[in-house]
Design a protein around this motif. Sequence first.
Motif, mmCIF file in Angstrom:
data_model
loop_
_atom_site.group_PDB
_atom_site.id
_atom_site.type_symbol
_atom_site.label_atom_id
_atom_site.label_comp_id
_atom_site.label_asym_id
_atom_site.label_seq_id
_atom_site.Cartn_x
_atom_site.Cartn_y
_atom_site.Cartn_z
ATOM 1 N N ALA A 85 0.832 -1.153 0.063
ATOM 2 C CA ALA A 85 -0.069 -0.043 0.065
ATOM 3 C C ALA A 85 0.953 1.118 -0.008
ATOM 4 N N CYS A 86 0.748 2.007 -1.010
ATOM 5 C CA CYS A 86 1.876 3.054 -1.116
ATOM 6 C C CYS A 86 1.163 4.223 -1.878
ATOM 7 N N SER A 87 1.854 5.560 -1.520
ATOM 8 C CA SER A 87 1.329 6.866 -2.091
ATOM 9 C C SER A 87 1.338 6.744 -3.587
ATOM 10 N N ASP A 88 0.330 7.296 -4.148
ATOM 11 C CA ASP A 88 0.169 7.357 -5.890
ATOM 12 C C ASP A 88 0.885 8.659 -6.153
ATOM 13 N N LYS A 89 1.747 9.382 -5.280
ATOM 14 C CA LYS A 89 2.368 10.372 -5.657
ATOM 15 C C LYS A 89 3.780 10.174 -6.307
ATOM 16 N N PHE A 90 4.257 8.783 -6.269
ATOM 17 C CA PHE A 90 5.318 8.317 -6.772
ATOM 18 C C PHE A 90 5.015 7.324 -7.785
ATOM 19 N N SER A 91 5.993 7.013 -8.705
ATOM 20 C CA SER A 91 5.766 5.996 -9.916
ATOM 21 C C SER A 91 5.884 4.624 -9.212
ATOM 22 N N VAL A 92 5.298 3.548 -9.897
ATOM 23 C CA VAL A 92 5.177 2.276 -9.479
ATOM 24 C C VAL A 92 6.729 1.839 -9.658
ATOM 25 N N THR A 93 7.523 2.286 -10.603
ATOM 26 C CA THR A 93 9.003 1.826 -10.711
ATOM 27 C C THR A 93 9.746 2.406 -9.529
ATOM 28 N N PHE A 94 9.489 3.743 -8.967
ATOM 29 C CA PHE A 94 10.149 4.023 -7.875
ATOM 30 C C PHE A 94 9.845 3.195 -6.657
ATOM 31 N N TRP A 95 8.495 2.862 -6.459
ATOM 32 C CA TRP A 95 8.204 2.023 -5.397
ATOM 33 C C TRP A 95 8.757 0.787 -5.587
ATOM 34 N N ALA A 96 8.994 0.071 -6.844
ATOM 35 C CA ALA A 96 9.338 -1.353 -7.028
ATOM 36 C C ALA A 96 11.094 -1.274 -6.632
ATOM 37 N N ALA A 97 11.656 -0.009 -7.003
ATOM 38 C CA ALA A 97 13.004 -0.001 -6.612
ATOM 39 C C ALA A 97 13.165 0.005 -5.082
ATOM 40 N N LEU A 98 12.244 0.640 -4.337
ATOM 41 C CA LEU A 98 12.250 0.812 -2.835
ATOM 42 C C LEU A 98 11.984 -0.537 -2.069
ATOM 43 N N TYR A 99 11.103 -1.379 -3.172
ATOM 44 C CA TYR A 99 10.896 -2.902 -2.434
ATOM 45 C C TYR A 99 12.192 -3.662 -2.582
ATOM 46 N N VAL A 100 12.988 -3.386 -3.532
ATOM 47 C CA VAL A 100 14.126 -4.004 -3.591
ATOM 48 C C VAL A 100 15.125 -3.684 -2.355
ATOM 49 N N LEU A 101 15.036 -2.462 -1.820
ATOM 50 C CA LEU A 101 16.082 -2.071 -0.786
ATOM 51 C C LEU A 101 15.444 -2.534 0.180
ATOM 52 N N ALA A 102 14.162 -2.586 0.412
ATOM 53 C CA ALA A 102 13.650 -3.266 1.546
ATOM 54 C C ALA A 102 13.941 -4.784 1.574
ATOM 55 N N TYR A 103 14.068 -5.366 0.615
ATOM 56 C CA TYR A 103 14.324 -6.965 0.581
ATOM 57 C C TYR A 103 15.645 -7.197 0.939
ATOM 58 N N TYR A 104 16.716 -6.286 0.566
ATOM 59 C CA TYR A 104 17.985 -6.432 0.979
ATOM 60 C C TYR A 104 17.973 -6.170 2.407
ATOM 61 N N MET A 105 17.565 -4.989 2.931
ATOM 62 C CA MET A 105 17.390 -4.920 4.577
ATOM 63 C C MET A 105 16.866 -5.911 5.188
ATOM 64 N N VAL A 106 15.756 -6.722 4.747
ATOM 65 C CA VAL A 106 15.167 -7.476 5.675
ATOM 66 C C VAL A 106 16.135 -8.830 5.606
#
Length: 166
Positions: free
Chosen positions: A137-158
């Motif tokens: 669940a994410c803000s639509d102020k940012f692009s889907v690809t930006f959120w996808a890149a942040l997902y990858v960073l979260a994956y690395y962190m977890v």
Amino acid sequence: MILRIRPALGGYKIKNKEGTALASIRQQKLLGPAKLVFDQAGPVYHTDVHEASEEGRYEVMDEGNHVVVSSDLVFEPEPAGGSMTRPPRADRMVLHTAHFGEWEVLHQRDHSVLFAHDGTVLGKLSPFFTVRPQVFACSDKFSVTFWAALYVLAYYMVHEDEMVLV
């Protein structure tokens, strides 16, 4: 906006709640942590892990190799005397974005992740380590690809606190 992230061969597919594919994440090479984020037209971002500092450093770069997001990990304090069986857990991550200021990514106890900017939660990612597709669940102020890149960073962190067996 609500995104559904489902594992696919060699990466992940990102779909909206209606089931329309919006983006994908794929391995950049067969082995290694580097990943590519694609939209319908082609690659938009690539991510990688650099061991340049003690904390670890993750980066998101655009196709011109300009750093769009860099990060610093913050680990939870070790118990007195340390632990021989459990490495320190990545508690949060500070993101330095080129266009949107500083963000904080908070690793929750249930392995869900919150994305906050200026004290406001802009995204929540359902827990990792489940058999169901993840819900983002994410803000639509940012692009889907930006959120996808942040997902990858979260994956690395977890996955940072996983034991490496030799």
